[in-house]
Structures are given as structure tokens and as C-alpha cells.
Design a protein around this motif. Structure first.
Motif, PDB file in Angstrom:
ATOM      1  N   THR A  63       1.753 -62.990 -25.474  1.00 20.68           N
ATOM      2  CA  THR A  63       2.044 -61.707 -26.323  1.00 20.68           C
ATOM      3  C   THR A  63       2.691 -60.653 -25.756  1.00 20.68           C
ATOM      4  OG1 THR A  63      -0.307 -60.822 -25.671  1.00 20.68           O
ATOM      5  CG2 THR A  63      -0.357 -62.481 -27.199  1.00 20.68           C
ATOM      6  N   THR A  64       2.650 -59.663 -26.324  1.00 18.81           N
ATOM      7  CA  THR A  64       3.443 -58.338 -25.971  1.00 18.81           C
ATOM      8  C   THR A  64       2.573 -57.570 -25.012  1.00 18.81           C
ATOM      9  OG1 THR A  64       2.326 -57.015 -27.721  1.00 18.81           O
ATOM     10  CG2 THR A  64       4.764 -57.735 -27.904  1.00 18.81           C
ATOM     11  N   ARG A  65       1.298 -57.894 -24.728  1.00 20.12           N
ATOM     12  CA  ARG A  65       0.152 -57.377 -23.777  1.00 20.12           C
ATOM     13  C   ARG A  65      -0.216 -58.160 -22.808  1.00 20.12           C
ATOM     14  NH1 ARG A  65      -3.449 -52.693 -27.039  1.00 20.12           N
ATOM     15  NH2 ARG A  65      -1.764 -51.896 -27.981  1.00 20.12           N
ATOM     16  N   ARG A  66      -0.499 -59.473 -23.004  1.00 18.31           N
ATOM     17  CA  ARG A  66      -0.873 -60.334 -21.911  1.00 18.31           C
ATOM     18  C   ARG A  66      -0.386 -61.902 -22.144  1.00 18.31           C
ATOM     19  NH1 ARG A  66      -5.687 -63.161 -23.793  1.00 18.31           N
ATOM     20  NH2 ARG A  66      -6.450 -62.934 -21.583  1.00 18.31           N
ATOM     21  N   MET A  67      -0.682 -62.512 -21.000  1.00 16.65           N
ATOM     22  CA  MET A  67      -0.545 -64.072 -20.990  1.00 16.65           C
ATOM     23  C   MET A  67      -1.723 -64.738 -20.699  1.00 16.65           C
ATOM     24  SD  MET A  67       2.955 -64.340 -18.589  1.00 16.65           S
ATOM     25  CE  MET A  67       3.378 -66.032 -19.084  1.00 16.65           C
ATOM     26  N   SER A  68      -1.826 -65.899 -21.056  1.00 14.52           N
ATOM     27  CA  SER A  68      -2.929 -66.722 -20.868  1.00 14.52           C
ATOM     28  C   SER A  68      -2.549 -68.065 -20.890  1.00 14.52           C
ATOM     29  CB  SER A  68      -4.000 -66.595 -21.948  1.00 14.52           C
ATOM     30  OG  SER A  68      -3.541 -67.116 -22.973  1.00 14.52           O
ATOM     31  N   MET A  69      -3.070 -69.116 -19.862  1.00 18.75           N
ATOM     32  CA  MET A  69      -2.563 -70.416 -20.049  1.00 18.75           C
ATOM     33  C   MET A  69      -3.077 -71.441 -21.022  1.00 18.75           C
ATOM     34  SD  MET A  69      -3.128 -71.212 -15.782  1.00 18.75           S
ATOM     35  CE  MET A  69      -1.979 -72.535 -15.915  1.00 18.75           C
ATOM     36  N   THR A  70      -2.059 -72.143 -21.248  1.00 15.16           N
ATOM     37  CA  THR A  70      -2.363 -73.202 -22.527  1.00 15.16           C
ATOM     38  C   THR A  70      -3.264 -74.314 -21.800  1.00 15.16           C
ATOM     39  OG1 THR A  70      -0.563 -74.625 -22.000  1.00 15.16           O
ATOM     40  CG2 THR A  70      -0.225 -72.667 -23.735  1.00 15.16           C
ATOM     41  N   GLU A  71      -3.723 -75.221 -22.583  1.00 16.40           N
ATOM     42  CA  GLU A  71      -4.576 -76.478 -22.116  1.00 16.40           C
ATOM     43  C   GLU A  71      -3.600 -77.268 -21.189  1.00 16.40           C
ATOM     44  OE1 GLU A  71      -6.511 -78.727 -24.927  1.00 16.40           O
ATOM     45  OE2 GLU A  71      -7.293 -80.154 -23.501  1.00 16.40           O
ATOM     46  N   ALA A  72      -2.429 -77.466 -21.524  1.00 11.92           N
ATOM     47  CA  ALA A  72      -1.344 -78.132 -20.848  1.00 11.92           C
ATOM     48  C   ALA A  72      -1.029 -77.316 -19.362  1.00 11.92           C
ATOM     49  CB  ALA A  72      -0.184 -78.498 -21.734  1.00 11.92           C
ATOM     50  N   GLY A  73      -1.092 -76.163 -19.615  1.00 12.56           N
ATOM     51  CA  GLY A  73      -0.741 -75.485 -18.550  1.00 12.56           C
ATOM     52  C   GLY A  73      -1.729 -75.555 -17.179  1.00 12.56           C
ATOM     53  N   HIS A  74      -3.077 -75.500 -17.942  1.00 11.82           N
ATOM     54  CA  HIS A  74      -4.219 -75.569 -17.020  1.00 11.82           C
ATOM     55  C   HIS A  74      -4.264 -77.118 -16.194  1.00 11.82           C
ATOM     56  CE1 HIS A  74      -6.676 -72.034 -17.240  1.00 11.82           C
ATOM     57  NE2 HIS A  74      -6.417 -71.907 -18.479  1.00 11.82           N
ATOM     58  N   ALA A  75      -3.953 -78.047 -17.237  1.00  8.49           N
ATOM     59  CA  ALA A  75      -3.868 -79.296 -16.641  1.00  8.49           C
ATOM     60  C   ALA A  75      -2.754 -79.645 -15.613  1.00  8.49           C
ATOM     61  CB  ALA A  75      -3.674 -80.325 -17.822  1.00  8.49           C
ATOM     62  N   LEU A  76      -1.692 -78.968 -15.730  1.00 10.36           N
ATOM     63  CA  LEU A  76      -0.695 -79.162 -14.694  1.00 10.36           C
ATOM     64  C   LEU A  76      -0.903 -78.410 -13.520  1.00 10.36           C
ATOM     65  CD1 LEU A  76       2.238 -79.838 -13.843  1.00 10.36           C
ATOM     66  CD2 LEU A  76       2.984 -77.824 -15.124  1.00 10.36           C
ATOM     67  N   LEU A  77      -1.625 -77.223 -13.572  1.00  9.64           N
ATOM     68  CA  LEU A  77      -1.845 -76.344 -12.409  1.00  9.64           C
ATOM     69  C   LEU A  77      -3.038 -77.143 -11.637  1.00  9.64           C
ATOM     70  CD1 LEU A  77      -1.782 -73.621 -11.002  1.00  9.64           C
ATOM     71  CD2 LEU A  77      -3.926 -72.782 -12.353  1.00  9.64           C
ATOM     72  N   GLU A  78      -4.106 -77.693 -12.118  1.00  8.76           N
ATOM     73  CA  GLU A  78      -5.044 -78.638 -11.443  1.00  8.76           C
ATOM     74  C   GLU A  78      -4.317 -79.739 -10.472  1.00  8.76           C
ATOM     75  OE1 GLU A  78      -8.748 -78.267 -14.379  1.00  8.76           O
ATOM     76  OE2 GLU A  78      -8.112 -79.869 -14.159  1.00  8.76           O
ATOM     77  N   LYS A  79      -3.307 -80.121 -11.059  1.00  9.59           N
ATOM     78  CA  LYS A  79      -2.594 -81.408 -10.367  1.00  9.59           C
ATOM     79  C   LYS A  79      -1.613 -80.632  -9.339  1.00  9.59           C
ATOM     80  CE  LYS A  79      -2.759 -84.702 -14.273  1.00  9.59           C
ATOM     81  NZ  LYS A  79      -2.069 -85.669 -15.139  1.00  9.59           N
ATOM     82  N   VAL A  80      -0.838 -79.668  -9.582  1.00  7.73           N
ATOM     83  CA  VAL A  80       0.425 -79.477  -8.410  1.00  7.73           C
ATOM     84  C   VAL A  80      -0.142 -78.291  -7.660  1.00  7.73           C
ATOM     85  CG1 VAL A  80       1.990 -79.718 -10.293  1.00  7.73           C
ATOM     86  CG2 VAL A  80       1.097 -77.721 -10.075  1.00  7.73           C
TER      87      VAL A  80
END
Length: 300
Positions: A55-72
Motif C-alpha cells: 500500500t502507499t503506507r506499509r508492506m506486509s508479506m503474503t502467505e506465499a512470501g512467508h512460505a518462501l522466507l521459511e525455506k530460504v
């Protein structure tokens, strides 16, 4: 011919995931915000999925983003540590030693060890984070942590920093003079107990004892609940009630005679304060130097 997946965009993804800000991630990476944003967009296009909500004010991770983060993320930390180990393997301690330590370690470890450590290695920087919450040890890239042994993950290497200590009930001499000392765990129901809410979990810590060969866990009854060990000990010194702690945590009060133990015979066993680190970090010269200094001064 199949080519292995490209790592392009992963450093930018990890930096943005840690900060949830493209601007802050760019500063961490020494890059422009535009180049980081473009690298992130190319990665999302290559994967075919969005990794962040924007958004113009903030970022948050999608479910896919969380899944990728946990792996890499663990792999990225292992790669970074491996490269650092390789670079430092034949060198004297250098760079920055990043430690996360629980508050209890300050008077018992950090204060007695750090002056000598700095004198021995004046070109080595030390960054210390004081916290009882160590669940982000890997993601925050700490070199080592200091924590009570029973809380350390089993896949870590641990080095003892103090002699074994016992868990028991503690109260002030004035409190015991008025109310008497509990002789059995069942006596505790007649006493005012100061309850401790663990900051890292949010639950009320149960008092654990060993009676007749069996483990007994008690939910203490009392009107006061705190989430700070120092405050808890101070209240006990002032006769407000009984606390459940260890002979190590209360060592200063025991030496001064402001607290006395009870139910020591029911102690569930010994624990201790440990320096812990991952297997991949054990050969870092800066960490080995700190371990050697701790064992030399503390003589656990």
C-alpha cells in the motif's frame, strides 16, 4: 538442458522481508530503493506469485512470501556464515561479534568478561542485544546467545558459563519470621506467592518440584503477577511474598542475607547459564576468542 533456479532477487527479498520496507532494505544493502524494488518485482514475475502486499503506507508479506522466507532464510544464514567462516578461518578475530543475552547474564557474564575481552581484542566490535526472547536468533544473524540451558534449542552447541544451580522457593527473613517456612509443597497454599509471567511466552510460570521421585508442578496462588525477574526478587526482599527462582538468580540476595531458600530438598535438578551458537558458527575466530575468555574468567 535444465538450469538450476536463479538466486537473483533473493538478497533483496530477504532484506525487504526483514525490514518490511524497500527504503530501509536498500540502506541495509547499500543500494538504491529503485534497484531493490525492481529486483523484487523480477523475482515475483519469475515465480508467478506476489510475495508482498503493498500500500502507499506499509508492506506486509503474503502467505506465499512467508512460505518462501521459511525455506530460504535458514539456508541464506548458513551460506553467509559459511562464507564468513571461510574468510576468517586463517585470521585473527575481526569484524563484529553479535550477541543476544538474557538480562540475567549482564552482571554474571557480560560485566566481568567484556572489559578483559575488549582489552585483548581492541579491533573487534561487540554488539549486545539484551532480551529474554531468542526465537529470532537465526533470522537476526546473531553469532551467539546467552540463555538458561533448558530454554536452548537442541540443535545448538552450548557452553556452560556457571556452576549448576538449584530451583527453590525464596522469601525474606522477615516474611518467614511472620509466616513460617513451607516444609512441603502442599504448604504453599497458605502463603502469598508472587507469580511470574514469562515475557517470551506470556504464560504464568509453574513452580516445579520433585517429591517422592515424582515431578510436581504447582500453579502458584497470589495477588501479584510480574514479568520481570529483578522486580520479582525485589518484592520478595521487601517481604511481599514468596517467589520461585534459583540459587543463581538470587545469589546476590542470598549473599546479603536478604533472601532465604525453602524447599531446597525438593529442587527438580540443576540448570545453568550457557553460551550457545550454531554448528556453522563454532569455528569463527571472534566467537572462539569470546568462549575462551568466558571460560578463563568465569571458570564454570
Amino acid at each position: 538442458m535444465n538450469h538450476p533456479p536463479s538466486f537473483d532477487g533473493l538478497p533483496e527479498f530477504l532484506a525487504v522481508a526483514r525490514r518490511l520496507s524497500v527504503t530501509k532494505a536498500a540502506l541495509d544493502l547499500g543500494r538504491t530503493a529503485g534497484s531493490v524494488s525492481q529486483a523484487l518485482q523480477r523475482l515475483e514475475q519469475r515465480l508467478g506469485i506476489p510475495l508482498f502486499h503493498r500500500t502507499t503506507r506499509r508492506m506486509s508479506m503474503t502467505e506465499a512470501g512467508h512460505a518462501l522466507l521459511e525455506k530460504v532464510e535458514p539456508a541464506a544464514h548458513a551460506i553467509a556464515t559459511g562464507l564468513e567462516d571461510a574468510a576468517q578461518s586463517a585470521q585473527a578475530p575481526s569484524g563484529t561479534l553479535r550477541l543476544i543475552v538474557e538480562r540475567l547474564a549482564l552482571p554474571h557474564v557480560i560485566e566481568p568478561v567484556l572489559p578483559s575481552f575488549r582489552k585483548a581484542w581492541p579491533n573487534l566490535n561487540v554488539e549486545i542485544t539484551v532480551s529474554n526472547r531468542h526465537e529470532n536468533f537465526v533470522s537476526e544473524a546473531y553469532d551467539a546467545g546467552i540463555l538458561i540451558g533448558s530454554y536452548i534449542a537442541q540443535d545448538m552447541i552450548a557452553v556452560r558459563l556457571c556452576k549448576p544451580y538449584q530451583w527453590a522457593v525464596f522469601g525474606s527473613p522477615a516474611y518467614f519470621k511472620v509466616h513460617g517456612k513451607p516444609q512441603m509443597t502442599s504448604d504453599l497454599i497458605q502463603h502469598e506467592c508472587i507469580r511470574f509471567r514469562r515475557p517470551e511466552k506470556g504464560d504464568i510460570y509453574r513452580w516445579e518440584f520433585l517429591e517422592n521421585g515424582s515431578t510436581v508442578r504447582i500453579d502458584p496462588m497470589g495477588a501479584i503477577t510480574v514479568n520481570d525477574g529483578e522486580l520479582m526478587r525485589s518484592l520478595a526482599v521487601n517481604g511481599v511474598g514468596l517467589i520461585y527462582s534459583s540459587t543463581f538468580h538470587t545469589s546476590r540476595e542470598l549473599a546479603a542475607g536478604t533472601l532465604e531458600p525453602a524447599l531446597l530438598d525438593c529442587s527438580p535438578g540443576s540448570d545453568g547459564l550457557f553460551l550457545y551458537f550454531s554448528k556453522t558458527a563454532k569455528n569463527q575466530p571472534k566467537l572462539r576468542a569470546f568462549i575462551d575468555m568466558c571460560t578463563s574468567i568465569l571458570k564454570p
